[in-house]
Design an enzyme around this catalytic site. Structure first.
Site, PDB file in Angstrom:
ATOM      1  N   THR A   1       0.696  -1.585  -0.301  1.00 23.64           N
ATOM      2  CA  THR A   1      -0.484  -0.108   0.308  1.00 23.64           C
ATOM      3  C   THR A   1       0.784   1.577   0.372  1.00 23.64           C
ATOM      4  OG1 THR A   1      -0.006   0.029   2.185  1.00 23.64           O
ATOM      5  CG2 THR A   1      -1.545  -0.825   1.019  1.00 23.64           C
TER       6      THR A   1
ATOM      7  N   TYR B   1       3.350   5.073   5.424  1.00 32.91           N
ATOM      8  CA  TYR B   1       2.475   5.502   4.174  1.00 32.91           C
ATOM      9  C   TYR B   1       1.574   7.131   4.090  1.00 32.91           C
ATOM     10  CZ  TYR B   1       5.166   0.971   3.756  1.00 32.91           C
ATOM     11  OH  TYR B   1       5.830   0.226   3.680  1.00 32.91           O
TER      12      TYR B   1
HETATM   13  P1  NDP Z   1       6.177  -2.804  -6.660  1.00 29.23           P
HETATM   14  O1  NDP Z   1       7.253  -3.371  -7.082  1.00 29.23           O
HETATM   15  O2  NDP Z   1       5.034  -3.547  -5.881  1.00 29.23           O
HETATM   16  O3  NDP Z   1       5.969  -1.744  -7.449  1.00 29.23           O
HETATM   17  C1  NDP Z   1       4.760  -1.334  -7.755  1.00 29.23           C
HETATM   18  C2  NDP Z   1       3.763  -0.757  -8.781  1.00 29.23           C
HETATM   19  O4  NDP Z   1       3.489  -1.934  -9.739  1.00 29.23           O
HETATM   20  C3  NDP Z   1       2.879  -0.009  -8.586  1.00 29.23           C
HETATM   21  O5  NDP Z   1       3.863   1.077  -9.787  1.00 29.23           O
HETATM   22  C4  NDP Z   1       2.232  -0.303  -9.397  1.00 29.23           C
HETATM   23  O6  NDP Z   1       1.419   0.991 -10.049  1.00 29.23           O
HETATM   24  C5  NDP Z   1       2.562  -1.237 -10.315  1.00 29.23           C
HETATM   25  N1  NDP Z   1       2.336  -2.684 -10.547  1.00 29.23           N
HETATM   26  C6  NDP Z   1       1.298  -3.679  -9.922  1.00 29.23           C
HETATM   27  N2  NDP Z   1       1.131  -3.743 -10.512  1.00 29.23           N
HETATM   28  C7  NDP Z   1       1.660  -4.724 -11.732  1.00 29.23           C
HETATM   29  C8  NDP Z   1       1.139  -5.142 -13.463  1.00 29.23           C
HETATM   30  N3  NDP Z   1       0.355  -5.930 -13.032  1.00 29.23           N
HETATM   31  N4  NDP Z   1       1.963  -4.566 -14.326  1.00 29.23           N
HETATM   32  C9  NDP Z   1       2.460  -3.808 -14.121  1.00 29.23           C
HETATM   33  N5  NDP Z   1       2.632  -2.911 -13.297  1.00 29.23           N
HETATM   34  C10 NDP Z   1       1.730  -3.296 -12.339  1.00 29.23           C
HETATM   35  O7  NDP Z   1       6.863  -1.894  -5.285  1.00 29.23           O
HETATM   36  P2  NDP Z   1       6.741  -1.045  -3.529  1.00 29.23           P
HETATM   37  O8  NDP Z   1       7.529  -0.004  -3.134  1.00 29.23           O
HETATM   38  O9  NDP Z   1       4.629  -0.675  -3.699  1.00 29.23           O
HETATM   39  O10 NDP Z   1       6.559  -2.336  -3.283  1.00 29.23           O
HETATM   40  C11 NDP Z   1       4.977  -3.230  -2.564  1.00 29.23           C
HETATM   41  C12 NDP Z   1       5.003  -3.513  -1.414  1.00 29.23           C
HETATM   42  O11 NDP Z   1       5.626  -3.311  -0.174  1.00 29.23           O
HETATM   43  C13 NDP Z   1       4.743  -1.784  -0.470  1.00 29.23           C
HETATM   44  O12 NDP Z   1       3.519  -0.998  -1.468  1.00 29.23           O
HETATM   45  C14 NDP Z   1       5.215  -1.530   0.741  1.00 29.23           C
HETATM   46  O13 NDP Z   1       3.520  -2.363   1.163  1.00 29.23           O
HETATM   47  C15 NDP Z   1       6.116  -2.571   0.911  1.00 29.23           C
HETATM   48  N6  NDP Z   1       7.273  -2.296   1.104  1.00 29.23           N
HETATM   49  C16 NDP Z   1       7.815  -2.049   2.280  1.00 29.23           C
HETATM   50  C17 NDP Z   1       8.847  -1.592   2.696  1.00 29.23           C
HETATM   51  C18 NDP Z   1      10.065  -1.944   4.068  1.00 29.23           C
HETATM   52  O14 NDP Z   1      10.386  -0.899   4.737  1.00 29.23           O
HETATM   53  N7  NDP Z   1       9.394  -2.677   4.836  1.00 29.23           N
HETATM   54  C19 NDP Z   1       9.989  -0.858   2.059  1.00 29.23           C
HETATM   55  C20 NDP Z   1       9.113  -0.646   0.251  1.00 29.23           C
HETATM   56  C21 NDP Z   1       7.666  -1.420  -0.523  1.00 29.23           C
HETATM   57  P3  NDP Z   1       0.191   0.804 -10.018  1.00 29.23           P
HETATM   58  O15 NDP Z   1      -0.124   1.261  -8.679  1.00 29.23           O
HETATM   59  O16 NDP Z   1      -0.482   2.044 -11.165  1.00 29.23           O
HETATM   60  O17 NDP Z   1      -0.872  -0.760 -10.360  1.00 29.23           O
END
Ligand code: NDP
Length: 281
Positions: free
Chosen positions: A18, A52
């Site tokens: 998220t 977040y």
């Molecule tokens: P992700 O690797 O999950 O990438 C997210 C991106 O991928 C968004 O731009 C999304 O676009 C896109 N996306 C999602 N599904 C698809 C698809 N099927 N095809 C093409 N593009 C897609 O990155 P995150 O940084 O969001 O990592 C995931 C989660 O991990 C975070 O949201 C968070 O909850 C957690 N996290 C935890 C951290 C920590 O320190 N513990 C650090 C970073 C993340 P769209 O939104 O348009 O769908």
């Protein structure tokens, strides 16, 4: 479909992130719809954090979960500076309020700060005893941090370590992942789609990945997710801001890569041959 056991619950090996939700009011309804579609498609784990959008992502999740709290397995995270025995209860209660629920399934220390682990651990155990959280874990802990944590009394109650992992960042495969697997502790992979920027582009535009995905009639995103969850005990939490993306991600639960396909990916994006420092965002 691949499942992972965390704290006695069998969970689908893909969940929902998220980060960046709740930042733009114009996207709120779409984000809620995406989370609800993800739950309906079986992506039970929802990962959020007090960090977040400064708590707004938790509010989005809270709205998405109205009337369906039991269908989700909810994870939130505490800032390191809120993780003292004295402050962690307040931080957790504020998260619960924003999430409109009375318990978290898992509460994570977002990253290691200056507060002694022993103190955070005591705070977490208190929250478990009070029923505010059902389990606790950590995030961004490297192998040395995990060894220190496990050396603490009660350290083995740690339910997971959430770390960065994707095809172009495989550092955990050398030491941290095998270590956690030996201890039968699940690992949660964040940024499984490489989030944004140069690395993500390198993956999504890679001609060989595109060809492999096309041959399997899947998308590159599905290729990356099915590749990440090939490990026993690993759950990936991609963030998807649309129903189309979340449904595509859920379908990856049923995609299996052959040994030849995995070997090709190893050739394109080799596993580390030596210990690497933990990658973080
Ligand atoms: P992700 O690797 O999950 O990438 C997210 C991106 O991928 C968004 O731009 C999304 O676009 C896109 N996306 C999602 N599904 C698809 C698809 N099927 N095809 C093409 N593009 C897609 O990155 P995150 O940084 O969001 O990592 C995931 C989660 O991990 C975070 O949201 C968070 O909850 C957690 N996290 C935890 C951290 C920590 O320190 N513990 C650090 C970073 C993340 P769209 O939104 O348009 O769908």
């Amino acid at each position: 479909m691949q499942n992972v056991w965390i704290n006695g619950a069998s969970l689908p090996a893909i969940g929902q992130g998220t980060w960046y939700m709740g930042e733009n009011p114009a996207l709120r309804a779409q984000e809620i719809a995406a989370l609800q579609a993800g739950l309906a498609a079986g992506l039970q784990v929802i990962d959020t954090a007090e960090m977040y959008a400064d708590g707004e992502a938790e509010r989005v999740v809270g709205e998405a979960l109205q009337g369906r709290r039991d269908s989700a397995w909810l994870v939130s995270k505490v800032y390191p500076w809120n993780a003292s025995e004295a402050d962690i209860t307040g931080a957790c209660e504020r998260s619960l309020q924003r999430l409109k629920t009375d318990y978290l399934d898992l509460y994570l220390l977002h990253w290691r700060g200056n507060i002694p682990l022993e103190e955070t651990l005591r705070g977490m155990e208190k929250l478990v005893a009070q029923g505010k959280i059902r389990s606790w874990g950590v995030s961004n802990f490297d192998s040395d941090d995990m060894e220190e944590l496990w050396a603490e009394e009660g350290g083995f109650s740690c339910a997971t370590n959430q770390v960065l992992y994707h095809l172009a960042s495989r550092g955990i495969e050398h030491t941290l992942l095998p270590l956690c697997q030996q201890r039968a502790m699940p690992v949660m992979a964040y940024c499984p789609l490489a989030q944004a920027g140069r690395l993500r582009q390198a993956l999504f535009d890679n001609a060989q990945l595109l060809a492999l995905a096309r041959d399997k009639q899947i998308s590159v995103a599905q290729l990356l997710l099915s590749w990440a969850i090939r490990h026993e005990g690993l759950i990936a939490i991609p963030k998807a801001g649309s129903v189309a993306h979340v449904q595509e991600n859920a379908a990856a639960l049923n995609i299996t890569l052959s040994a030849e396909e995995i070997a090709l990916l190893d050739q394109l994006f080799p596993a580390p041959q030596q210990r690497m420092p933990l990658d973080v965002v």
